[in-house]
Motif scaffolding. Structure first.
Motif, PDB file in Angstrom:
ATOM      1  N   GLN A  13       0.863  -1.183   0.000  1.00  0.00           N
ATOM      2  CA  GLN A  13       0.000   0.000   0.000  1.00  0.00           C
ATOM      3  C   GLN A  13       0.904   1.239   0.000  1.00  0.00           C
ATOM      4  OE1 GLN A  13      -2.484   0.943   3.515  1.00  0.00           O
ATOM      5  NE2 GLN A  13      -4.231   0.963   2.118  1.00  0.00           N
ATOM      6  N   GLY A  14       0.848   1.990  -1.081  1.00  0.00           N
ATOM      7  CA  GLY A  14       1.722   3.143  -1.237  1.00  0.00           C
ATOM      8  C   GLY A  14       1.290   4.338  -0.409  1.00  0.00           C
ATOM      9  N   HIS A  15       2.002   5.444  -0.626  1.00  0.00           N
ATOM     10  CA  HIS A  15       1.744   6.659   0.129  1.00  0.00           C
ATOM     11  C   HIS A  15       0.336   7.188  -0.165  1.00  0.00           C
ATOM     12  CE1 HIS A  15       6.343   7.120  -0.678  1.00  0.00           C
ATOM     13  NE2 HIS A  15       6.083   6.151   0.194  1.00  0.00           N
ATOM     14  N   ASN A  16      -0.454   7.354   0.887  1.00  0.00           N
ATOM     15  CA  ASN A  16      -1.816   7.901   0.804  1.00  0.00           C
ATOM     16  C   ASN A  16      -2.746   7.053  -0.054  1.00  0.00           C
ATOM     17  OD1 ASN A  16      -1.469  10.468   2.349  1.00  0.00           O
ATOM     18  ND2 ASN A  16      -0.010  10.920   0.707  1.00  0.00           N
ATOM     19  N   ASP A  17      -2.395   5.786  -0.265  1.00  0.00           N
ATOM     20  CA  ASP A  17      -3.262   4.895  -1.034  1.00  0.00           C
ATOM     21  C   ASP A  17      -4.401   4.366  -0.155  1.00  0.00           C
ATOM     22  OD1 ASP A  17      -1.808   5.261  -3.279  1.00  0.00           O
ATOM     23  OD2 ASP A  17      -0.847   3.294  -3.278  1.00  0.00           O
ATOM     24  N   VAL A  18      -5.474   3.947  -0.823  1.00  0.00           N
ATOM     25  CA  VAL A  18      -6.648   3.394  -0.148  1.00  0.00           C
ATOM     26  C   VAL A  18      -6.921   2.004  -0.715  1.00  0.00           C
ATOM     27  CG1 VAL A  18      -9.113   3.650   0.328  1.00  0.00           C
ATOM     28  CG2 VAL A  18      -7.641   5.671   0.277  1.00  0.00           C
ATOM     29  N   THR A  19      -7.154   1.046   0.176  1.00  0.00           N
ATOM     30  CA  THR A  19      -7.497  -0.319  -0.198  1.00  0.00           C
ATOM     31  C   THR A  19      -8.862  -0.669   0.373  1.00  0.00           C
ATOM     32  OG1 THR A  19      -5.151  -0.904  -0.115  1.00  0.00           O
ATOM     33  CG2 THR A  19      -6.735  -2.715  -0.189  1.00  0.00           C
ATOM     34  N   VAL A  20      -9.711  -1.320  -0.433  1.00  0.00           N
ATOM     35  CA  VAL A  20     -11.074  -1.656  -0.012  1.00  0.00           C
ATOM     36  C   VAL A  20     -11.273  -3.162  -0.147  1.00  0.00           C
ATOM     37  CG1 VAL A  20     -13.535  -1.273  -0.380  1.00  0.00           C
ATOM     38  CG2 VAL A  20     -11.919   0.610  -0.732  1.00  0.00           C
TER      39      VAL A  20
END
Length: 250
Positions: A151-158
């Motif tokens: 998960q990269g910088h400021n990324d969002v995972t759902v």
């Protein structure tokens, strides 16, 4: 003549010699030269040298500790590490059947959970994540593995997994509490995530850390879809009440 001799004696006693003020004791009080320190040590020169070595060693350790603290402070101010943020966006009870008399609970839930990395310079590797549902501290569904990755910088995972709990036995007091909650029209569950993660800064990757996520799920009875008994079981329709932020412990 006699008178002259007596006066001379008087003068001799009134004016003492000047060299009397410079006594050996007086010289020792004001003489603090390095040579005097060595003379004070006398035959214990080794003890004095050992004390000086200990003082230097202590000063070196103190300087090293202060330097390490300064480096950590600079790194923290530059990176500002922050733990990931998890949110329970939705929760749907597809099936929540409590068999009367046996205390067996069969449940099917679909939950939607999002994770955001709030760091600008730190990435996150999720190595292992399992999700399950609990009711008053009792796990009521099987644990399900979630897809993991970077998960990269400021990324969002759902994630939107289904959680299954086939015929889970509940203690009598817990089954009675759930039965009362269902008839009262609300159920309070918790969606839990346990796993491991690693931090990534540039090319450096940290060791693995445990992560524990707790998401509160408050559901109320959907009045448009009342429950229906079926062979001693009760089917309730509940809807998710409120978007919730999860607590994260690392």
């Amino acid at each position: 003549m006699n008178h002259h001799r007596e006066s001379s004696k008087a003068v001799f006693f009134i004016n003492p010699p000047r060299f009397a003020a410079s006594s050996p004791t007086h010289r020792r009080v004001f003489d603090r030269s390095p040579m005097s320190e060595k003379r004070d040590c006398g035959h214990r020169d080794g003890d004095c040298e050992r004390r000086r070595w200990y003082r230097r060693l202590f000063a070196g350790f103190l300087f090293l500790i202060v330097l390490v603290l300064i480096v950590f402070l600079i790194v923290w101010l530059v990176l500002r590490p922050t733990r990931p943020r998890f949110y329970l966006q939705d929760a749907s009870i597809v099936q929540l059947n409590l068999t009367a008399g046996s205390g067996l609970l069969t449940s099917v839930l679909q939950v939607t959970i999002s994770s955001r990395n709030p760091n600008d310079r730190i990435g996150i590797y999720y190595d292992r994540l399992v999700v399950y549902a609990r009711y008053q501290g009792q796990q009521i569904t099987n644990s399900l593995m979630l897809p993991t990755g970077y998960q990269g910088h400021n990324d969002v995972t759902v994630w939107s997994p289904y959680l299954f709990g086939p015929a889970v036995p509940l203690p009598p007091d817990l089954a009675a509490a759930l039965y009362q909650d269902q008839h009262a029209g609300y159920v309070f569950l918790s969606v839990r995530i346990d796993g491991r993660l690693r931090w990534k800064v540039g090319t450096w990757i940290s060791r693995r850390y445990h992560i524990h996520v707790n998401c509160p799920a408050f559901l109320v009875l959907d009045s448009s879809k009342p429950y229906a008994p079926d062979a001693g079981s009760y089917f309730y329709r509940f809807q998710f009440q409120q978007y919730a932020r999860c607590s994260v412990d690392i």
